[in-house]
Design a protein around this motif. Sequence first.
Motif, short mmCIF file in Angstrom:
data_model
loop_
_atom_site.label_atom_id
_atom_site.label_comp_id
_atom_site.label_asym_id
_atom_site.label_seq_id
_atom_site.Cartn_x
_atom_site.Cartn_y
_atom_site.Cartn_z
N PRO A 74 48.19 37.95 40.33
CA PRO A 74 47.90 38.86 39.23
C PRO A 74 47.31 38.17 38.02
O PRO A 74 46.63 38.79 37.22
CB PRO A 74 49.26 39.48 38.90
CG PRO A 74 50.26 38.53 39.46
CD PRO A 74 49.62 37.91 40.65
N ARG B 8 43.94 40.20 35.92
CA ARG B 8 44.29 40.90 34.68
C ARG B 8 43.08 41.03 33.78
O ARG B 8 42.14 40.26 33.84
CB ARG B 8 45.38 40.14 33.93
CG ARG B 8 46.70 40.12 34.66
CD ARG B 8 47.68 39.29 33.89
NE ARG B 8 48.95 39.23 34.59
CZ ARG B 8 49.94 38.42 34.25
NH1 ARG B 8 49.79 37.62 33.23
NH2 ARG B 8 51.06 38.43 34.93
N TYR C 28 45.63 46.39 29.49
CA TYR C 28 46.81 46.49 28.62
C TYR C 28 46.53 47.48 27.48
O TYR C 28 47.43 48.19 27.03
CB TYR C 28 47.19 45.11 28.09
CG TYR C 28 47.76 44.23 29.16
CD1 TYR C 28 49.07 44.39 29.58
CD2 TYR C 28 46.98 43.27 29.79
CE1 TYR C 28 49.59 43.59 30.58
CE2 TYR C 28 47.49 42.48 30.79
CZ TYR C 28 48.80 42.64 31.19
OH TYR C 28 49.31 41.87 32.20
N CYS D 294 49.90 44.46 38.42
CA CYS D 294 50.11 43.25 37.65
C CYS D 294 50.99 42.25 38.39
O CYS D 294 50.71 41.05 38.42
CB CYS D 294 50.72 43.60 36.30
SG CYS D 294 50.98 42.20 35.20
N ASP E 240 56.29 39.91 33.69
CA ASP E 240 55.22 40.89 33.61
C ASP E 240 55.72 42.26 33.17
O ASP E 240 55.06 42.96 32.39
CB ASP E 240 54.53 41.01 34.96
CG ASP E 240 53.66 39.80 35.26
OD1 ASP E 240 53.71 38.85 34.45
OD2 ASP E 240 52.95 39.79 36.28
N LEU F 208 54.44 44.65 30.18
CA LEU F 208 53.95 46.00 30.47
C LEU F 208 54.77 47.07 29.74
O LEU F 208 54.22 47.96 29.09
CB LEU F 208 53.99 46.25 31.98
CG LEU F 208 53.04 45.42 32.85
CD1 LEU F 208 53.35 45.66 34.32
CD2 LEU F 208 51.60 45.77 32.54
#
Length: 882
Positions: free
Chosen positions: A5, A9, A14, A151, A162, A166
Amino acid sequence: MRWNPLHSRGLILYGCLFLSGWTSLTYELLWIKQITLLIGGTLYAISAVLCAFMTGLALGAWGIARVLPRFTSTPHGLVRFYGVLEGIIALYALAFPFLLHLLEIAYPLLLNLSFGSETLLHFWEFVLATLLMLPATFMMGATLPVIGRWCIGDQQSRIFSDLSLLYGVNTLGATGGVLYTQFVGTRLLGIENTLFTAVALNLLVCIACWLWKPKTDTAKPAPEKSETKSKKRKAETPLDRRLAWLLLFLFFFSGMVALSSEILWTRILVFPLGHSLYSFAIILATFLFGIGLGSLVAEKILGPGNWVVKFVAVEIAVALLGLLAIPALDHLTVWTHELDRMFYDLDATATRTLWMRSLMAFGLMILPTLGFGMIFPLAGHIHFALFGTVERTLGNSYAVNTLGAILGTVLTPFVFVPLFGIRGSLFLLFGGLLMLAATAWVWQRGAQPRRFAKAYAAAAAILAVVFAASPPSVTTHAPGERNLARIEIDTPPDRLKLLAYKEGDFSTLSVVEDTRTGGRTLYVDGFSTATASDSISGSAYMQAMGFVPMLLHPDPKDALVMCFGTGNTLGTVAQFPAVQVDGVEIDRNVLDMAPWFERWNHQALTQPGVDLHIQDARRFIRWTDRRYDVITLEPMSPVQAGVNNLYSREFYKEARAQLKDGGLMMQWLPLHLVTPEDARAILKTFRAEFPHVSVWNSFLTRIVLLVGSENPVTLDKQRFDAVARHPKLKTLAVEIGLNSFIDAMDFYITSADQLDFMLTSVPVITDDNRILEHSQAVLVPPLKQDTDETFLNLLLARVGRPPPLTGVTPQERLFYERRFQVRTAQRLSVFAQRYRGPGHALFAQKAYAEAMARVRAFREGLDGRPLRLQDNGWIPAAAPLR
């Protein structure tokens, strides 16, 4: 297929997750506003909507985890799938108003299926609210497992780090959504356009995710953060399955504690912060901000490894922080006093009020909510042992925590507060969390009986210390001492006596007596709802709100009094012979306070012909099949949260539809609680719906009564004489200052037709454009000069225009109109002398004829403009009032 991941990304995703949280809270807040217009704003209705919303989130998280592998297993596919979910949410949000309209059409059938049972009705409301929101809330709940799978991939070792990022980003986005919706969106754009902005953001996320492509990188995957060149992380010890289930239950319980404490903290903070939209927004935003920030910093503060120990330790820390906050509540009265002084200070500003209220909410909630935020990513890592895959772990964990929140939403107002009170509920919840966390702590260390005994003894000792320092039980020996009864800043505490106090399911109520004057005040969540006393200004306006419309109607037989309060208005209406009265009150506990006001409300609860309904006034007027000769309304302050619903044009339209031919409606307009702009907007809105509107007043410049009807209203001398011959009604008339017919005439201020000069530039209040909820009056109180200015503009329209009279001879008419001119001069004399208006010296000498000539000349010089008040005189406004 596996992927790293770290190499797939993008910051843009995000950002998408942040906007996803933003729009979810926007939809939640807007949909609550819209649905409660249909089913009412009672606690039961609001709870049904909240539970319905969270039920969809839980089902979405749980359901998507079971089908996600069938859709895609590539990063690109997952991101696109996430975008599709956001797009579906946007399209459904666009269709939501139409679907809500269909529900409105079907609602009468719902009433029939309830067979008169309120409990069954609330169940159907929950079911329909769930079905109405389910397609969108299901997708909202599904987004975190989808983007989490993107992710994290299938690496358990990355869940904590992660998920921390998140969940934190998503929750901080929700914080932004709350602030935007309540402070900016609905204020500047209205509900409909605010919803469109959320739809646009969802579509933006959809497009961004659909176009997104992962970076190609053939480099060797980077080692995990916890790895070094010299040392690899040891494989985790398999978790005992019974302990894993205990930890899952602990996570469920902490979800319940989180939502319960939010509700309880809101019930506490409403006292120092006020019962306004801004205050509730600050409380909710602070709660979400703490959780989001806690999640973001979880990895940096806690680090990797020892997951169970850290999880349980954070739970223990949250429990201790929640318990330690209880003794601090002993200072709530002091905090409220200080914030009140700042609020009413002449140097008060809206910015300072917002900052002080935010600091109060921040100080109480930030530490426990940081803990709640840290718990979530820790739980995600631990629960992998139960669920086996990343998507199932994320989905099931989120669902379990949300189910706990649903339970807290139901139990807190309906069980905990009625049985244990607010402080007692906090003690019970955080104490229970401490004991459960202590159990988990011992279990993970070996589950030996001796260790259990030591852990429980330590927890019990902590609870005993907190209990001894500040017993959570309520006392009622004095206002503000281990209770939430309010103390006014201008009244010495030793003059006050707490007569009654109740922490009910809907609100906190108290009755406080001023031992010097004998006046009694009903407080609802710290707001002074009404004060009754034997002075002419004590409770006269409440009785006038019942007496005036009943006097103006020639023969009222059916009346509706919305908002019971102390019962004075309803008790007055019920004194009229042969009248059937429906009373509507949203909080049944208010009725328990009525006996303390029997001297003024004439035992309203036991009057023959009175039928009381515990219901939201808006819902009642919308769905009742009865029609009325007279409708009166005295809600809470117009600028309080939710009260806009009883001042909107849509509400007036619904009320007008329930009037019989010749019926009339009376609306309360407290000038001292609203800004001049608010007052003009209320008057314009009322006039926009009723063909004929007149303005009345009960000798107090702060209180105005608006009377609306299909036909012009006249003051009938014969009707007044008939009322005066009735012994009970004559006594009532004297109590409010109606000793003669000229007194009744003096209640008349003007016809709304004469007020165009005040209303040209103000908007109409609607369900979509909720002007009153965003009033500056909730942040900076109106000045007495502002109140006087609004009233004086109304009063100037009365000069030379007596009320329309019937039942008098021409000679009597001339006599009464001359007397009316003298009364008008006496009223104007107060303002002329207070602000050095035209003829002020003549008014002081009671040379009314000459003084009124000066006033008429001044009014003509206004040239259709309103006046402004200054300390050194009356002046024409430079432009129309805005």
